[in-house]
Design a protein around this motif. Structure first.
Motif, PDB file in Angstrom:
ATOM      1  N   LEU A   4       0.876  -1.193   0.000  1.00  0.00           N
ATOM      2  CA  LEU A   4       0.000   0.000   0.000  1.00  0.00           C
ATOM      3  C   LEU A   4       0.906   1.234   0.000  1.00  0.00           C
ATOM      4  CD1 LEU A   4      -3.174  -0.115   0.273  1.00  0.00           C
ATOM      5  CD2 LEU A   4      -2.046  -2.221   0.900  1.00  0.00           C
ATOM      6  N   ASP A   5       0.798   2.027  -1.055  1.00  0.00           N
ATOM      7  CA  ASP A   5       1.698   3.182  -1.149  1.00  0.00           C
ATOM      8  C   ASP A   5       1.041   4.251  -2.016  1.00  0.00           C
ATOM      9  OD1 ASP A   5       5.218   3.495  -1.310  1.00  0.00           O
ATOM     10  OD2 ASP A   5       3.810   4.956  -2.123  1.00  0.00           O
ATOM     11  N   PRO A   6       1.025   5.521  -1.554  1.00  0.00           N
ATOM     12  CA  PRO A   6       0.414   6.582  -2.362  1.00  0.00           C
ATOM     13  C   PRO A   6       1.080   6.772  -3.721  1.00  0.00           C
ATOM     14  CG  PRO A   6       1.531   7.514  -0.443  1.00  0.00           C
ATOM     15  CD  PRO A   6       1.536   6.043  -0.273  1.00  0.00           C
TER      16      PRO A   6
ATOM     17  N   GLY B 186       1.531   0.400   5.134  1.00  0.00           N
ATOM     18  CA  GLY B 186       2.576   1.345   5.507  1.00  0.00           C
ATOM     19  C   GLY B 186       2.203   2.135   6.764  1.00  0.00           C
ATOM     20  N   HIS B 187       3.229   2.781   7.320  1.00  0.00           N
ATOM     21  CA  HIS B 187       3.008   3.661   8.456  1.00  0.00           C
ATOM     22  C   HIS B 187       4.193   4.606   8.542  1.00  0.00           C
ATOM     23  CE1 HIS B 187       0.480   4.571  11.832  1.00  0.00           C
ATOM     24  NE2 HIS B 187       1.530   4.697  12.591  1.00  0.00           N
ATOM     25  N   TYR B 188       4.140   5.570   9.462  1.00  0.00           N
ATOM     26  CA  TYR B 188       5.216   6.560   9.583  1.00  0.00           C
ATOM     27  C   TYR B 188       5.395   7.291   8.241  1.00  0.00           C
ATOM     28  CZ  TYR B 188       6.153   3.735  13.703  1.00  0.00           C
ATOM     29  OH  TYR B 188       6.009   3.035  14.879  1.00  0.00           O
ATOM     30  N   GLU B 189       6.640   7.732   8.008  1.00  0.00           N
ATOM     31  CA  GLU B 189       6.903   8.541   6.820  1.00  0.00           C
ATOM     32  C   GLU B 189       6.882   7.707   5.550  1.00  0.00           C
ATOM     33  OE1 GLU B 189       7.024  11.659   6.539  1.00  0.00           O
ATOM     34  OE2 GLU B 189       7.620  11.704   4.430  1.00  0.00           O
ATOM     35  N   GLY B 190       7.261   6.446   5.696  1.00  0.00           N
ATOM     36  CA  GLY B 190       7.302   5.604   4.496  1.00  0.00           C
ATOM     37  C   GLY B 190       8.109   4.342   4.728  1.00  0.00           C
TER      38      GLY B 190
ATOM     39  N   GLU C  62       2.496  -2.408  -6.269  1.00  0.00           N
ATOM     40  CA  GLU C  62       2.417  -1.222  -5.400  1.00  0.00           C
ATOM     41  C   GLU C  62       1.138  -0.504  -5.784  1.00  0.00           C
ATOM     42  OE1 GLU C  62       7.224  -0.685  -5.807  1.00  0.00           O
ATOM     43  OE2 GLU C  62       6.039   1.098  -5.378  1.00  0.00           O
ATOM     44  N   ILE C  63       0.179  -0.450  -4.828  1.00  0.00           N
ATOM     45  CA  ILE C  63      -1.155   0.063  -5.143  1.00  0.00           C
ATOM     46  C   ILE C  63      -1.526   1.191  -4.188  1.00  0.00           C
ATOM     47  CG2 ILE C  63      -3.605  -0.550  -5.440  1.00  0.00           C
ATOM     48  CD1 ILE C  63      -1.925  -2.063  -7.396  1.00  0.00           C
ATOM     49  N   SER C  64      -2.088   2.253  -4.738  1.00  0.00           N
ATOM     50  CA  SER C  64      -2.550   3.384  -3.929  1.00  0.00           C
ATOM     51  C   SER C  64      -4.066   3.381  -3.845  1.00  0.00           C
ATOM     52  CB  SER C  64      -2.096   4.703  -4.571  1.00  0.00           C
ATOM     53  OG  SER C  64      -2.710   5.798  -3.903  1.00  0.00           O
ATOM     54  N   LEU C  65      -4.587   3.784  -2.671  1.00  0.00           N
ATOM     55  CA  LEU C  65      -6.040   3.905  -2.538  1.00  0.00           C
ATOM     56  C   LEU C  65      -6.503   5.139  -3.316  1.00  0.00           C
ATOM     57  CD1 LEU C  65      -8.588   2.762  -1.246  1.00  0.00           C
ATOM     58  CD2 LEU C  65      -8.199   4.284   0.693  1.00  0.00           C
ATOM     59  N   GLY C  66      -5.678   6.160  -3.371  1.00  0.00           N
ATOM     60  CA  GLY C  66      -6.049   7.389  -4.077  1.00  0.00           C
ATOM     61  C   GLY C  66      -5.028   8.483  -3.823  1.00  0.00           C
ATOM     62  N   ASP C  67      -5.260   9.609  -4.472  1.00  0.00           N
ATOM     63  CA  ASP C  67      -4.267  10.708  -4.405  1.00  0.00           C
ATOM     64  C   ASP C  67      -4.475  11.559  -3.158  1.00  0.00           C
ATOM     65  OD1 ASP C  67      -4.344  11.193  -8.023  1.00  0.00           O
ATOM     66  OD2 ASP C  67      -3.216   9.804  -6.732  1.00  0.00           O
ATOM     67  N   TYR C  68      -4.198  10.935  -2.024  1.00  0.00           N
ATOM     68  CA  TYR C  68      -4.215  11.665  -0.758  1.00  0.00           C
ATOM     69  C   TYR C  68      -3.348  10.867   0.217  1.00  0.00           C
ATOM     70  CZ  TYR C  68      -8.021   8.343  -1.075  1.00  0.00           C
ATOM     71  OH  TYR C  68      -8.768   7.240  -1.383  1.00  0.00           O
ATOM     72  N   VAL C  69      -2.998  11.463   1.345  1.00  0.00           N
ATOM     73  CA  VAL C  69      -2.097  10.792   2.280  1.00  0.00           C
ATOM     74  C   VAL C  69      -2.858  10.398   3.544  1.00  0.00           C
ATOM     75  CG1 VAL C  69       0.053  10.972   3.583  1.00  0.00           C
ATOM     76  CG2 VAL C  69      -0.173  12.134   1.373  1.00  0.00           C
ATOM     77  N   LEU C  70      -2.783   9.125   3.865  1.00  0.00           N
ATOM     78  CA  LEU C  70      -3.474   8.593   5.045  1.00  0.00           C
ATOM     79  C   LEU C  70      -2.487   8.441   6.200  1.00  0.00           C
ATOM     80  CD1 LEU C  70      -5.290   5.782   3.025  1.00  0.00           C
ATOM     81  CD2 LEU C  70      -6.358   7.871   3.888  1.00  0.00           C
ATOM     82  N   THR C  71      -2.994   8.124   7.387  1.00  0.00           N
ATOM     83  CA  THR C  71      -2.084   7.916   8.520  1.00  0.00           C
ATOM     84  C   THR C  71      -1.427   6.538   8.441  1.00  0.00           C
ATOM     85  OG1 THR C  71      -3.926   7.011   9.790  1.00  0.00           O
ATOM     86  CG2 THR C  71      -3.465   9.372  10.054  1.00  0.00           C
ATOM     87  N   GLY C  72      -2.052   5.657   7.653  1.00  0.00           N
ATOM     88  CA  GLY C  72      -1.513   4.307   7.506  1.00  0.00           C
ATOM     89  C   GLY C  72      -2.184   3.619   6.335  1.00  0.00           C
ATOM     90  N   GLY C  73      -1.657   2.482   5.952  1.00  0.00           N
ATOM     91  CA  GLY C  73      -2.216   1.756   4.807  1.00  0.00           C
ATOM     92  C   GLY C  73      -3.411   0.871   5.141  1.00  0.00           C
ATOM     93  N   GLU C  74      -3.751   0.800   6.448  1.00  0.00           N
ATOM     94  CA  GLU C  74      -4.785  -0.162   6.880  1.00  0.00           C
ATOM     95  C   GLU C  74      -6.143   0.070   6.200  1.00  0.00           C
ATOM     96  OE1 GLU C  74      -2.541   1.200   8.858  1.00  0.00           O
ATOM     97  OE2 GLU C  74      -1.511  -0.604   9.568  1.00  0.00           O
TER      98      GLU C  74
HETATM   99  N1  LIG Z   1      -2.952   6.866  -0.373  1.00  0.00           N
HETATM  100  C1  LIG Z   1      -2.477   5.638   0.028  1.00  0.00           C
HETATM  101  N2  LIG Z   1      -2.758   4.474  -0.609  1.00  0.00           N
HETATM  102  O1  LIG Z   1      -2.130   3.498   0.038  1.00  0.00           O
HETATM  103  N3  LIG Z   1      -1.452   3.973   1.105  1.00  0.00           N
HETATM  104  C2  LIG Z   1      -1.665   5.305   1.118  1.00  0.00           C
HETATM  105  C3  LIG Z   1      -1.117   6.242   2.106  1.00  0.00           C
HETATM  106  O2  LIG Z   1      -1.467   7.405   2.121  1.00  0.00           O
HETATM  107  N4  LIG Z   1      -0.224   5.731   2.969  1.00  0.00           N
HETATM  108  C4  LIG Z   1       0.409   6.567   4.004  1.00  0.00           C
HETATM  109  C5  LIG Z   1       1.582   7.319   3.391  1.00  0.00           C
HETATM  110  C6  LIG Z   1       2.298   8.088   4.481  1.00  0.00           C
HETATM  111  N5  LIG Z   1       2.696   7.205   5.565  1.00  0.00           N
HETATM  112  C7  LIG Z   1       1.599   6.499   6.183  1.00  0.00           C
HETATM  113  C8  LIG Z   1       0.852   5.683   5.144  1.00  0.00           C
END
Ligand SMILES: Nc1nonc1C(=O)NC1CCNCC1
Length: 246
Positions: free
Chosen positions: A88-90, A114-118, A130-142
């Motif tokens: 899970l990665d933006p 993912g969690h923390y900065e990366g 490597e898949i993103s949920l969308g174009d925004y930043v979450l606190t974690g990949g859960e």
């Molecule tokens: N959008 C996203 N799709 O999957 N993961 C996403 C995300 O924002 N992850 C965070 C990136 C910064 N660190 C904590 C996790």
């Protein structure tokens, strides 16, 4: 289907992956979901899973070793089964219905949250996607993992119990779903369209197709551009454009 999730927050998954349709699918053994905390695999006494980035910079990075060893433990349990290991990665490919349909064909999905900065960059050598949920930043990949699991699992045979609903959903057909109504026939002065009440299936189907086209034209013209319109649909769309001008 078997699903493994690697996370620092296993409890986040108890509700969404234990209730309703996903919960029932697990009860019916239509799928198996295993949640593991990769902190359990950290090789230091303090069980740390993150560290400062080389070269400086804000925030902490997830270390490779705990995730690597967690993946190895999963591999040891199911060595012969082909896996999709999804990070899970933006910065990843944006998740959509076509990816859900692709994942639904797989035997074993592994999600890394993912969690923390990366992540330490070397984690990418361990994954297939490597898949993103969308174009925004979450606190974690859960939450991203749960959304992807939900959208994928509902496509598995017998999970919905009414397969046509998955096949006619918005985004499954390439058009947005037409408006839908249920009883009562009138509510607060708002009536169900007459055509749906008269039982003529050919007229109903035609109305539903036209209203799918209308909704897609008005809300998601980007989807319409990609859609292979039949002659009948092109005629309907021309009518819609005239109607929507008024
Ligand atoms: N959008 C996203 N799709 O999957 N993961 C996403 C995300 O924002 N992850 C965070 C990136 C910064 N660190 C904590 C996790």
């Amino acid at each position: 289907m078997r699903i493994d999730v690697l996370t620092l927050f296993p409890k986040m998954f108890e509700g969404p992956m234990g209730e309703s349709i996903i919960g029932k699918a697990r009860d019916k053994n239509l799928l198996e979901i295993n949640i593991s905390n990769f902190r359990d695999f950290a090789d230091n006494k303090h069980k740390t899973v993150d560290d400062y980035p080389y070269g400086g910079g804000a925030g902490m990075l997830l270390k490779v070793q705990p995730i690597y060893d967690n993946l190895k433990a999963i591999e040891a349990k199911a060595p012969t089964v082909k896996k999709r290991v999804i990070l899970l990665d933006p910065a990843g490919k944006k998740f959509d219905q076509s990816i859900a349909e692709e994942f639904a064909q797989e035997e074993h999905l592994v999600f890394i949250c993912g969690h923390y900065e990366g992540y330490d960059e070397r984690i990418r050598s361990l994954v297939t996607d490597e898949i993103s949920l969308g174009d925004y930043v979450l606190t974690g990949g859960e939450l991203g993992a749960m959304v992807m699991i939900d959208a994928t699992v509902r496509l598995l045979p017998d999970v919905l119990g009414n397969e046509t609903s998955a096949q006619t959903d918005s985004h499954s057909t390439g058009l947005l779903e037409h408006p839908q109504y249920t009883r009562p026939a009138e509510f607060a002065g708002m009536k169900v369209p007459e055509v749906l009440m008269n039982g003529n299936h050919k007229l109903i189907e035609s109305w539903q197709l036209k209203e799918s086209l209308r909704r897609t034209y008005l809300r998601r013209p980007d989807m319409l551009i990609k859609f292979p319109l039949t002659k009948e649909m092109e005629k309907m769309l021309a009518e819609i454009k005239q109607e929507e001008k008024k």
